[in-house]
Design a protein around this motif. Structure first.
Motif, mmCIF file in Angstrom:
data_model
loop_
_atom_site.group_PDB
_atom_site.id
_atom_site.type_symbol
_atom_site.label_atom_id
_atom_site.label_comp_id
_atom_site.label_asym_id
_atom_site.label_seq_id
_atom_site.Cartn_x
_atom_site.Cartn_y
_atom_site.Cartn_z
ATOM 1 N N PHE A 80 0.824 -1.208 0.000
ATOM 2 C CA PHE A 80 0.000 0.000 0.000
ATOM 3 C C PHE A 80 0.859 1.260 0.000
ATOM 4 N N VAL A 81 1.960 1.250 0.779
ATOM 5 C CA VAL A 81 2.857 2.407 0.812
ATOM 6 C C VAL A 81 3.428 2.667 -0.586
ATOM 7 N N VAL A 82 3.849 1.597 -1.275
ATOM 8 C CA VAL A 82 4.428 1.744 -2.605
ATOM 9 C C VAL A 82 3.400 2.252 -3.602
ATOM 10 N N VAL A 83 2.218 1.627 -3.619
ATOM 11 C CA VAL A 83 1.173 2.015 -4.577
ATOM 12 C C VAL A 83 0.682 3.428 -4.295
ATOM 13 N N ALA A 84 0.424 3.715 -3.021
ATOM 14 C CA ALA A 84 -0.062 5.054 -2.669
ATOM 15 C C ALA A 84 0.961 6.116 -3.003
ATOM 16 N N GLY A 85 2.244 5.797 -2.766
ATOM 17 C CA GLY A 85 3.295 6.763 -3.087
ATOM 18 C C GLY A 85 3.381 7.052 -4.570
ATOM 19 N N ASN A 86 3.159 6.029 -5.382
ATOM 20 C CA ASN A 86 3.262 6.186 -6.835
ATOM 21 C C ASN A 86 2.026 6.826 -7.459
ATOM 22 N N TYR A 87 0.845 6.448 -6.997
ATOM 23 C CA TYR A 87 -0.374 6.808 -7.725
ATOM 24 C C TYR A 87 -1.330 7.730 -6.959
ATOM 25 N N LEU A 88 -1.257 7.755 -5.647
ATOM 26 C CA LEU A 88 -2.209 8.567 -4.888
ATOM 27 C C LEU A 88 -1.601 9.863 -4.364
ATOM 28 N N SER A 89 -0.282 9.861 -4.112
ATOM 29 C CA SER A 89 0.324 11.038 -3.489
ATOM 30 C C SER A 89 0.310 12.248 -4.419
ATOM 31 N N ARG A 90 0.562 12.041 -5.724
ATOM 32 C CA ARG A 90 0.626 13.174 -6.636
ATOM 33 C C ARG A 90 -0.716 13.907 -6.734
ATOM 34 N N PRO A 91 -1.844 13.207 -6.998
ATOM 35 C CA PRO A 91 -3.129 13.932 -7.005
ATOM 36 C C PRO A 91 -3.407 14.620 -5.677
ATOM 37 N N PHE A 92 -3.043 13.950 -4.570
ATOM 38 C CA PHE A 92 -3.274 14.522 -3.247
ATOM 39 C C PHE A 92 -2.510 15.834 -3.088
ATOM 40 N N PHE A 93 -1.225 15.828 -3.436
ATOM 41 C CA PHE A 93 -0.420 17.040 -3.261
ATOM 42 C C PHE A 93 -0.779 18.112 -4.296
ATOM 43 N N ARG A 94 -1.268 17.717 -5.470
ATOM 44 C CA ARG A 94 -1.719 18.723 -6.430
ATOM 45 C C ARG A 94 -2.906 19.499 -5.870
ATOM 46 N N ILE A 95 -3.820 18.776 -5.227
ATOM 47 C CA ILE A 95 -4.981 19.441 -4.615
ATOM 48 C C ILE A 95 -4.522 20.383 -3.510
ATOM 49 N N ILE A 96 -3.586 19.918 -2.693
ATOM 50 C CA ILE A 96 -3.070 20.752 -1.597
ATOM 51 C C ILE A 96 -2.351 21.977 -2.157
ATOM 52 N N ALA A 97 -1.518 21.757 -3.198
ATOM 53 C CA ALA A 97 -0.759 22.868 -3.783
ATOM 54 C C ALA A 97 -1.676 23.907 -4.407
ATOM 55 N N ALA A 98 -2.832 23.464 -4.916
ATOM 56 C CA ALA A 98 -3.767 24.399 -5.549
ATOM 57 C C ALA A 98 -4.313 25.411 -4.552
ATOM 58 N N SER A 99 -4.283 25.084 -3.258
ATOM 59 C CA SER A 99 -4.781 26.024 -2.248
ATOM 60 C C SER A 99 -3.841 27.211 -2.080
ATOM 61 N N LYS A 100 -2.552 27.027 -2.513
ATOM 62 C CA LYS A 100 -1.539 28.081 -2.422
ATOM 63 C C LYS A 100 -1.312 28.555 -0.989
ATOM 64 N N LEU A 101 -1.524 27.649 -0.037
ATOM 65 C CA LEU A 101 -1.284 27.945 1.370
ATOM 66 C C LEU A 101 -0.113 27.095 1.847
ATOM 67 N N ARG A 102 1.006 27.727 2.126
ATOM 68 C CA ARG A 102 2.224 27.006 2.481
ATOM 69 C C ARG A 102 2.011 26.157 3.732
ATOM 70 N N GLU A 103 1.265 26.703 4.724
ATOM 71 C CA GLU A 103 1.104 25.970 5.964
ATOM 72 C C GLU A 103 0.280 24.694 5.770
ATOM 73 N N VAL A 104 -0.632 24.717 4.801
ATOM 74 C CA VAL A 104 -1.429 23.514 4.524
ATOM 75 C C VAL A 104 -0.553 22.440 3.890
ATOM 76 N N PHE A 105 0.343 22.851 2.999
ATOM 77 C CA PHE A 105 1.251 21.880 2.386
ATOM 78 C C PHE A 105 2.178 21.280 3.445
ATOM 79 N N THR A 106 2.654 22.121 4.374
ATOM 80 C CA THR A 106 3.482 21.610 5.466
ATOM 81 C C THR A 106 2.720 20.593 6.296
ATOM 82 N N ALA A 107 1.461 20.933 6.621
ATOM 83 C CA ALA A 107 0.634 20.009 7.395
ATOM 84 C C ALA A 107 0.410 18.704 6.635
ATOM 85 N N ALA A 108 0.228 18.801 5.320
ATOM 86 C CA ALA A 108 0.020 17.598 4.504
ATOM 87 C C ALA A 108 1.270 16.724 4.500
#
Length: 631
Positions: A211-239
């Protein structure tokens, strides 16, 4: 006053003061943290029983450190390390554990107690070693990579050791015992899995890692793209923190090492476009928690027991460290580590480590070791960790400068001289030498790494073994008659020695020196270098040119724009160099700051406001009024 704010004040004050003093004395930050813990704990008693709880929390710094290390290693790099990982790491654990077991049996300790203690003490300190190697810039060396391979295998081997320990329970100790130290993150075996068949436990473990391998490859990028879209540095740090904590929690639930799980996640994310953002966000938390961890190690030393059992503890500590160093040195020879790298490998991981606290706690809980034995071994682990920075100082000050004589390798006799001397035959110096030789120039090349010199000789590149910072070697290479000296080594203190001596001996010598950053440029300028080349400056300018081309700028204008910037930047360095001072941070130097603002404004004016005029001047052969000192 025992409130949270007071305790936080004590820990932070101790850390800041002790680390500043330790760094000023050249002892390194790790020893500073350990000394701070000893002072506020056993000596002054400013902190109390909360140290054990803090240590469990602070161990999370190790988890974060391995996540960041994983981010630096692409899966392909990890695969390339497999020989060292399995060979060096596996043999170190097996041989060290076996030798310590035999030594225990030889002095009358029961075989099961000897074996458990031997393999517990075969672990080394990931936190101390990686932190120290990183500070000294040695992590990428052969010795540093070998240390890392062993440490990583040790973290993996904690899993089977935890599985075997309960099988060695002694009937007389079956009664439940409480550990002397908190169990920490790795000892928290998953109770909910304890009644399951072995195949189910294995399946769940494999599923968690998958799960760690699959999530790292396929789930983390969409997750961080959504977080990055907020343009809030503290939210990205929390993520980012959420990711690390979630993986650590998952590994704990299935009985695995959280550090191993987060390392794996870091490797999976090494190719992610969010890698650098994650590094910059998590790094401060990692550094703070690691510092807290080292302080708690120092504060947890039981000095009452230490004084009572000082001869025994000292003898055990010396025996453990000497045994591990001897085994590591032998493995270094087997795996063909050379000179300084072999000594770095042997001494770097000769201590016991933080996972020893975890394993000893688990052995007491599992009725394998008595609390009295575990308490002695805890002191051995803590003392060996505190001695590790001293070993690194010994390595820096005594062993590395003399390892060539220890190995029996003397500097080469230099039968010829040349008008061009090159100090350093790494990737930087090799390119310079090849270009000069290809243009018909005769060079004398010096390097203190015998393996590199011997290897390049086999490929037809003439070079000589020796330390170019030695005046006698420079003179035998023809320093007084030379026209050009190229200082291509990446050790700045040695480079400065070479430049200063060469300038004193030959005032007309043209010295070309390699620098890592602007501070090095200024140091070399003041030492007497003629031309100073920053390692990444030219490549950065080329990258900027590619970026300008991608915006649609005409290639001709791109090249002229790059030239304008380079000319102004080099001229600016010439003006800034006399204003720079070693003892004052640049931001606190008003003259330097004012000149930076002036130069920055001139460059912006040239690049934006008056671009056309400057490019026209460049077409007509414009040059700065004075020759620059560095590029």
């Amino acid at each position: 006053m025992n409130g949270f704010l007071f305790q936080a004040f004590i820990y932070l004050l101790a850390a800041v003061v002790a680390v500043l003093i330790a760094k000023r004395l050249g002892l390194g930050s790790v020893l500073g943290y350990l000394i701070a813990g000893v002072v506020i704990g056993p000596l002054l008693h400013l902190v109390g029983n909360e140290t054990e709880d803090l240590q469990t929390f602070a161990e999370f710094g190790v988890v974060m450190m391995l996540f960041l290390v994983g981010l630096e290693l692409q899966p392909r790099t990890l695969w390339d390390m497999r020989t060292r990982l399995l060979g060096l790491g596996g043999l170190q654990v097996l041989v060290t554990g076996g030798v310590l077991t035999l030594l225990g049996i030889a002095v009358g300790v029961p075989w099961d107690v000897s074996m458990v203690a031997g393999f517990v003490l075969s672990m080394s300190s990931t936190a101390i070693v990686l932190q120290t190697l990183g500070e000294k810039g040695l992590l990428k060396s052969d010795g540093g990579q070998s240390c890392f391979s062993v440490l990583l295998f040790q973290d993996i081997s904690v899993i089977p050791i935890l599985a075997v320990i309960p099988l060695l329970a002694r009937p007389e100790l079956i009664a439940s015992q409480s550990a002397s130290h908190s169990g920490g993150h790795a000892s928290q075996a998953a109770d909910w899995m304890s009644g399951m068949p072995g195949w189910e436990v294995t399946l769940i473990t494999v599923a968690a890692v998958g799960f760690v391998v699959v999530a790292g490859n396929y789930l983390s990028r969409p997750f961080f793209r959504i977080i990055a879209a907020s343009k809030l540095r503290e939210v990205f740090t929390a993520a980012g923190l959420l990711l690390v904590i979630a993986i650590a929690l998952l590994m704990t639930l299935v009985g695995l090492s959280p550090a191993l799980g987060t390392f794996l996640a870091g490797v999976v994310l090494a190719n992610s476009e969010f890698r650098h953002e994650l590094e910059s966000d998590i790094e401060p938390f990692k550094g703070l928690l690691l510092g807290l961890f080292f302080i708690t190690v120092g504060a947890s030393v039981n000095f009452t027991l230490l004084w009572d059992q000082l001869p025994l503890v000292a003898a055990l500590t010396a025996a453990v460290m000497a045994t591990k160093a001897a085994v590591l040195y032998g493995l270094g020879r087997m795996f063909k580590l050379q000179g300084a790298d072999r000594w770095l490998f042997a001494l770097g991981v000769a201590q016991a480590g933080e996972f020893g606290f975890v394993l000893l706690s688990f052995t007491v809980q599992s009725a394998v070791l008595a609390e009295s034995i575990a308490a002695i071994l805890l002191l051995v682990i803590a003392l060996s960790m505190m001695l590790t920075p001293v070993l690194f100082i010994l390595l820096d000050k005594l062993i590395i400068p003399r390892f060539n004589r220890v190995e029996g390798k003397q500097s080469d006799e230099i039968p010829e001289q040349a008008h061009i001397i090159i100090a350093g035959l790494g990737r930087f110096g090799q390119v310079i030498n090849r270009i000069l030789v290809a243009n018909g120039h005769k060079t004398v090349v010096l390097d203190y790494r015998a393996d590199i010199v011997d290897g390049l000789r086999k490929m037809g590149m003439r070079s000589f073994f020796g330390d170019a910072s030695r005046p006698d070697l420079l003179h035998s290479a023809g320093l007084r008659e030379a026209k050009v000296l190229v200082v291509a080594i990446d050790d700045m203190p040695r480079a400065l020695e070479i430049v200063k001596h060469a300038r004193r001996e030959n005032s007309s010598l043209h010295i070309v020196a390699r620098a890592r950053d602007r501070a090095d440029v200024y140091r070399l300028y003041q030492a007497g270098a003629t031309d100073i080349v920053r390692e990444v400056f030219d490549s950065s300018v080329r990258a900027a040119g590619y970026a300008l081309s991608a915006t649609g700028m005409h290639p001709y204008d791109v090249e002229k724009s790059k030239n304008v910037f380079v000319q102004h930047d080099r001229a600016g360095l010439r003006q800034l160099a006399p204003l720079w001072r070693e003892d004052i941070p640049v931001f606190d130097n008003p003259e330097y700051v004012a000149k930076v603002k002036e130069i920055t404004g001139a460059i912006e004016d040239a690049m934006l406001g008056n671009r056309g005029a400057f490019l026209d001047e460049l077409d007509r052969g414009w040059t700065p009024p004075t020759a620059p000192a560095g590029s």
